[in-house]
Design a protein around this motif. Structure first.
Motif: not given
Ligand SMILES: Nc1ncnc2c1ncn2[C@@H]1O[C@H](COP(=O)(O)OP(=O)(O)OP(=O)(O)O)[C@@H](O)[C@H]1O
Ligand SMILES: [Mg+2]
Length: 405
Positions: A24-48
């Motif tokens: 019951h969680v989106p598959w994107e998260k599952i696949t990223m977790k299975m891969l042990s890849l970072p998936y929460r990407v922080g972006i500093l700044g809010g422009g275009q």
């Protein structure tokens, strides 16, 4: 088990099997977790630039976390992982970084020192690295870096006071260009001194400034060119096509490509060598002057860049996608053009309060969602593909007339 090296493309091919699982969680998260890849990407700044990165991150199954001042910022509007804060305030940057797996920025002008400390404390990597940000955010060390790798650029001098301003005038002659060492963008912070009267006027009003200035010899260029390069943490490298860019009042108005130059290949190789030597990670925008026989670097921007917006519609994979892959350490693969000619036209504000448009045909429309329509402000852009670069640009200049901003 899906292995790291195979990357996101393989991941996409694997989606179906993951969808069969009754989690019951989106598959994107599952696949990223299975891969042990970072998936929460922080972006500093809010422009275009942050907005376009965030939109792409969603498409790639990543979580774009945005740190910016206002919930109305272009990037804040397109993600539910928005945090209010200022990347220049050490504690706020640190708190933000501690909630993501990897981070990047849309502006190189944040305080590199405090970001470096935040990275050290949280152990969350930031790309391009804060030390690279520190070198490239200041025109002086940036020029020195280019010198070190024997990459041509216009002659330059430091200007901190009126005496040095006078020496710059004597050494470089007229016209010459005075630039703030840091915080310049869209031509703000760049002054072309054309004649004696302008110099006298400048001399009278010149004030010393903490940021400092550099003076550059004026380059009598035939045209301006630009290039996007991307290098991943896994060391794979992509160079997009050379493009021509046109500046009006020192601000980019359009880009068309592909462009050619007889010295492009050796020039590109030197740039790549420099980026590899400093272990650069991420996208970098390279602005150049073409004097006919020579290519010179005008400036380097360590991030996704306006001159690369055409890639969103004209290339098999765009700069935002490759930048995100690069900071995740995924292989970049190859990119190819989707048409023999392409162009991008910036939609610059004119201060009219109510923008109005009909969506032009055969033109890709990108809007940044900025609340305030200021004169010259980048409000959006148009992209177009055609059989030649000139035809693509002609279609965009026609389409531009249908848009009132
Ligand atoms: N040395 C030079 N000789 C001739 N023209 C120059 C020189 N330096 C800058 N210019 C002109 O001024 C424009 C803006 O300069 P520059 O790119 O350094 O500033 P900027 O504020 O960073 O601009 P942007 O954010 O649009 O890239 C250039 O694109 C070019 O048209
Ligand atoms: Mg520039």
């Amino acid at each position: 088990m899906i292995c790291h090296e195979k990357g996101v493309n393989t991941l996409i091919a694997q989606r179906k099997s993951v969808e069969l699982d009754h989690f019951h969680v989106p598959w994107e998260k599952i696949t990223m977790k299975m891969l042990s890849l970072p998936y929460r990407v922080g972006i500093l700044g809010g422009g275009q630039l942050a907005r376009m990165l965030a939109l792409k991150a969603h498409q790639m199954g990543l979580e774009p976390h945005v740190l910016s001042l206002s919930h109305q910022d272009p990037a804040a509007q397109v993600t539910s992982w928005w945090s209010q804060g200022d990347p220049n305030v050490p504690l706020q940057a640190e708190r933000f970084l501690s909630g993501v797996d990897v981070a990047t920025f849309e502006s190189e002008f944040y305080c590199a020192q405090s970001l470096s400390q935040a990275v050290e404390k949280t152990q969350v990597p930031l790309f391009p690295q804060p030390n690279v940000m520190a070198t490239l955010q200041d025109r002086w060390p940036q020029k020195q870096l280019l010198d070190r790798y024997n990459i041509s650029t216009s002659p330059y001098l430091s200007v901190q006071n009126r005496t040095e301003l006078n020496s710059a005038h004597d050494t470089l002659g007229l016209p010459f260009v005075l630039k703030k060492r840091r915080f310049g963008y869209d031509g703000y912070g760049t002054l072309i001194i054309k004649d004696k009267d302008q110099f006298t006027e400048l001399y009278q009003v010149f004030k010393e400034d903490d940021v400092g200035f550099i003076a550059e010899a004026f380059v009598p260029f035939e045209r301006e060119l630009a290039l996007m390069m991307i290098r991943s943490r896994d060391k794979s490298f992509v160079s997009y096509p050379l493009v021509e860019s046109y500046q009006q009042n020192s601000r980019c108005l359009w880009v068309k490509g592909p462009a050619q130059h007889p010295n492009f290949v050796p020039f590109k190789e030197k740039l790549q060598e420099m980026l590899e030597s400093i272990n650069y990670v991420g996208a970098i925008g390279i602005e150049m002057f073409d004097t006919g026989d020579r290519l010179l670097v005008n400036e380097l921007a360590p991030r996704v860049h306006n001159s690369g917006h055409y890639t969103m519609d004209a290339m098999s994979e765009d700069q935002f996608s490759l930048h995100l892959k690069s900071i995740l350490g995924l292989p970049l693969g190859d990119v190819h053009s989707l048409a023999p000619g392409f162009a991008m036209y910036n939609l610059l504000g004119s201060g009219q309060s109510d923008p109005q448009w009909t969506l032009p045909e055969a033109v890709y429309f990108h809007w940044y969602g900025k609340g305030e329509n200021r004169d010259g402000r980048k409000m959006g852009h148009l992209n177009c593909l055609a059989s030649t670069p000139d035809l693509a640009l002609k279609r965009l200049t026609d389409a531009r007339r249908l848009i009132q901003i």
